[in-house]
Design a protein around this motif. Structure first.
Motif, PDB file in Angstrom:
ATOM      1  N   ASN A 116     -11.840  -2.251  12.539  1.00 14.30           N
ATOM      2  CA  ASN A 116     -10.451  -2.323  12.125  1.00 14.30           C
ATOM      3  C   ASN A 116     -10.448  -2.609  10.625  1.00 14.30           C
ATOM      4  OD1 ASN A 116      -8.296  -4.610  11.423  1.00 14.30           O
ATOM      5  ND2 ASN A 116      -7.373  -3.220  12.884  1.00 14.30           N
ATOM      6  N   TRP A 117      -9.849  -1.713   9.841  1.00 10.53           N
ATOM      7  CA  TRP A 117      -9.757  -1.864   8.391  1.00 10.53           C
ATOM      8  C   TRP A 117      -8.292  -2.108   8.033  1.00 10.53           C
ATOM      9  CZ3 TRP A 117     -13.538  -0.217   4.464  1.00 10.53           C
ATOM     10  CH2 TRP A 117     -14.811  -0.006   5.007  1.00 10.53           C
ATOM     11  N   ALA A 118      -7.985  -3.319   7.575  1.00 11.45           N
ATOM     12  CA  ALA A 118      -6.637  -3.672   7.133  1.00 11.45           C
ATOM     13  C   ALA A 118      -6.644  -3.702   5.602  1.00 11.45           C
ATOM     14  CB  ALA A 118      -6.222  -5.021   7.696  1.00 11.45           C
ATOM     15  N   ALA A 119      -5.748  -2.944   4.980  1.00 11.89           N
ATOM     16  CA  ALA A 119      -5.723  -2.792   3.524  1.00 11.89           C
ATOM     17  C   ALA A 119      -4.668  -3.696   2.886  1.00 11.89           C
ATOM     18  CB  ALA A 119      -5.429  -1.338   3.155  1.00 11.89           C
ATOM     19  N   PHE A 120      -5.061  -4.309   1.770  1.00 14.69           N
ATOM     20  CA  PHE A 120      -4.184  -5.179   0.972  1.00 14.69           C
ATOM     21  C   PHE A 120      -4.237  -4.721  -0.474  1.00 14.69           C
ATOM     22  CE2 PHE A 120      -6.022  -7.499   4.467  1.00 14.69           C
ATOM     23  CZ  PHE A 120      -4.944  -8.124   5.053  1.00 14.69           C
ATOM     24  N   GLU A 121      -3.126  -4.887  -1.189  1.00 13.80           N
ATOM     25  CA  GLU A 121      -3.093  -4.477  -2.592  1.00 13.80           C
ATOM     26  C   GLU A 121      -4.054  -5.279  -3.456  1.00 13.80           C
ATOM     27  OE1 GLU A 121       0.869  -4.394  -4.125  1.00 13.80           O
ATOM     28  OE2 GLU A 121       1.493  -2.836  -2.728  1.00 13.80           O
ATOM     29  N   ASP A 122      -4.217  -6.566  -3.129  1.00 15.20           N
ATOM     30  CA  ASP A 122      -5.058  -7.429  -3.963  1.00 15.20           C
ATOM     31  C   ASP A 122      -5.376  -8.713  -3.198  1.00 15.20           C
ATOM     32  OD1 ASP A 122      -2.655  -8.930  -4.083  1.00 15.20           O
ATOM     33  OD2 ASP A 122      -2.126  -8.059  -6.027  1.00 15.20           O
ATOM     34  N   GLU A 123      -6.100  -9.620  -3.863  1.00 17.88           N
ATOM     35  CA  GLU A 123      -6.479 -10.881  -3.227  1.00 17.88           C
ATOM     36  C   GLU A 123      -5.271 -11.751  -2.898  1.00 17.88           C
ATOM     37  OE1 GLU A 123      -9.637 -12.977  -5.246  1.00 17.88           O
ATOM     38  OE2 GLU A 123     -10.661 -11.084  -5.650  1.00 17.88           O
ATOM     39  N   ALA A 124      -4.229 -11.694  -3.712  1.00 16.16           N
ATOM     40  CA  ALA A 124      -3.027 -12.481  -3.434  1.00 16.16           C
ATOM     41  C   ALA A 124      -2.385 -12.025  -2.117  1.00 16.16           C
ATOM     42  CB  ALA A 124      -2.029 -12.361  -4.588  1.00 16.16           C
ATOM     43  N   ALA A 125      -2.357 -10.732  -1.873  1.00 13.60           N
ATOM     44  CA  ALA A 125      -1.797 -10.212  -0.621  1.00 13.60           C
ATOM     45  C   ALA A 125      -2.649 -10.647   0.569  1.00 13.60           C
ATOM     46  CB  ALA A 125      -1.680  -8.700  -0.683  1.00 13.60           C
ATOM     47  N   TRP A 126      -3.964 -10.636   0.392  1.00 12.77           N
ATOM     48  CA  TRP A 126      -4.853 -11.102   1.453  1.00 12.77           C
ATOM     49  C   TRP A 126      -4.613 -12.598   1.711  1.00 12.77           C
ATOM     50  CZ3 TRP A 126      -9.585 -14.137   1.184  1.00 12.77           C
ATOM     51  CH2 TRP A 126     -10.223 -14.241   2.420  1.00 12.77           C
ATOM     52  N   GLY A 127      -4.434 -13.376   0.658  1.00 12.49           N
ATOM     53  CA  GLY A 127      -4.117 -14.794   0.807  1.00 12.49           C
ATOM     54  C   GLY A 127      -2.797 -15.006   1.540  1.00 12.49           C
ATOM     55  N   ALA A 128      -1.804 -14.177   1.237  1.00 15.51           N
ATOM     56  CA  ALA A 128      -0.515 -14.270   1.933  1.00 15.51           C
ATOM     57  C   ALA A 128      -0.678 -13.940   3.415  1.00 15.51           C
ATOM     58  CB  ALA A 128       0.501 -13.326   1.281  1.00 15.51           C
ATOM     59  N   TYR A 129      -1.545 -13.000   3.713  1.00 12.92           N
ATOM     60  CA  TYR A 129      -1.863 -12.646   5.105  1.00 12.92           C
ATOM     61  C   TYR A 129      -2.464 -13.846   5.826  1.00 12.92           C
ATOM     62  CZ  TYR A 129      -4.757 -10.497   8.807  1.00 12.92           C
ATOM     63  OH  TYR A 129      -5.378 -10.179   9.996  1.00 12.92           O
ATOM     64  N   ARG A 130      -3.436 -14.498   5.203  1.00 10.29           N
ATOM     65  CA  ARG A 130      -4.087 -15.661   5.815  1.00 10.29           C
ATOM     66  C   ARG A 130      -3.063 -16.787   6.048  1.00 10.29           C
ATOM     67  NH1 ARG A 130      -7.860 -15.023   8.634  1.00 10.29           N
ATOM     68  NH2 ARG A 130      -8.589 -17.124   8.315  1.00 10.29           N
ATOM     69  N   ALA A 131      -2.179 -17.002   5.081  1.00 15.13           N
ATOM     70  CA  ALA A 131      -1.153 -18.030   5.229  1.00 15.13           C
ATOM     71  C   ALA A 131      -0.188 -17.679   6.360  1.00 15.13           C
ATOM     72  CB  ALA A 131      -0.396 -18.212   3.918  1.00 15.13           C
ATOM     73  N   ALA A 132       0.217 -16.415   6.431  1.00 11.87           N
ATOM     74  CA  ALA A 132       1.134 -15.981   7.487  1.00 11.87           C
ATOM     75  C   ALA A 132       0.490 -16.127   8.860  1.00 11.87           C
ATOM     76  CB  ALA A 132       1.574 -14.536   7.251  1.00 11.87           C
ATOM     77  N   LEU A 133      -0.793 -15.805   8.958  1.00 16.20           N
ATOM     78  CA  LEU A 133      -1.486 -15.984  10.238  1.00 16.20           C
ATOM     79  C   LEU A 133      -1.494 -17.449  10.658  1.00 16.20           C
ATOM     80  CD1 LEU A 133      -4.641 -13.676  10.337  1.00 16.20           C
ATOM     81  CD2 LEU A 133      -2.502 -13.460  11.594  1.00 16.20           C
ATOM     82  N   GLY A 134      -1.691 -18.337   9.705  1.00 16.34           N
ATOM     83  CA  GLY A 134      -1.662 -19.756  10.015  1.00 16.34           C
ATOM     84  C   GLY A 134      -0.332 -20.176  10.607  1.00 16.34           C
ATOM     85  N   THR A 135       0.744 -19.662  10.044  1.00 19.32           N
ATOM     86  CA  THR A 135       2.083 -19.962  10.556  1.00 19.32           C
ATOM     87  C   THR A 135       2.283 -19.360  11.946  1.00 19.32           C
ATOM     88  OG1 THR A 135       2.985 -20.054   8.324  1.00 19.32           O
ATOM     89  CG2 THR A 135       4.560 -19.686  10.120  1.00 19.32           C
TER      90      THR A 135
END
Length: 114
Positions: A57-76
């Motif tokens: 599974n390849w999930a694409a993000f624009e940059d590291e900040a978007a990946w960080g937002a993904y990790r934060a959203a998963l936590g929520t």
């Protein structure tokens, strides 16, 4: 682009009923990514020779900040017990093998023919 890559081996249950597995995966993808707009693209790759019954599974993000937002959203989302209960049901269908972060090379290489 930054890519979060998960590699999973299909469970015996999935291998016994591939039709049900693929239907579950379609539904799960819609459900899982519904509230994660920072994921710009999701691609799936299925191994048919060699390490069979393995998905990537390849999930694409624009940059590291978007990946960080993904990790934060998963936590929520994981704090929601019904969401988390649905998420962990994936263990019936696959086992995670590994995870990695990939990025596009700094030069223009590769192509896609339409």
């Amino acid at each position: 682009m930054l890519y979060l890559v998960y590699r999973m081996r299909l469970s015996p249950r999935a291998r016994r009923d591939m039709k049900a597995f693929w239907a579950w995966l379609e539904d799960r993808e819609r459900w899982f990514y519904r509230d994660l707009p920072m994921v710009k693209e999701v691609r799936w790759h299925y191994s048919v020779i060699g390490d069979v019954y393995t998905l990537e599974n390849w999930a694409a993000f624009e940059d590291e900040a978007a990946w960080g937002a993904y990790r934060a959203a998963l936590g929520t989302l994981k704090a929601d017990t019904s969401w988390e209960s649905e998420r962990v049901s994936q263990e019936e269908w696959w086992d995670f093998l590994d995870t990695r972060i990939m990025t596009d090379p700094p030069v223009t290489v590769g192509f896609r023919r339409e």
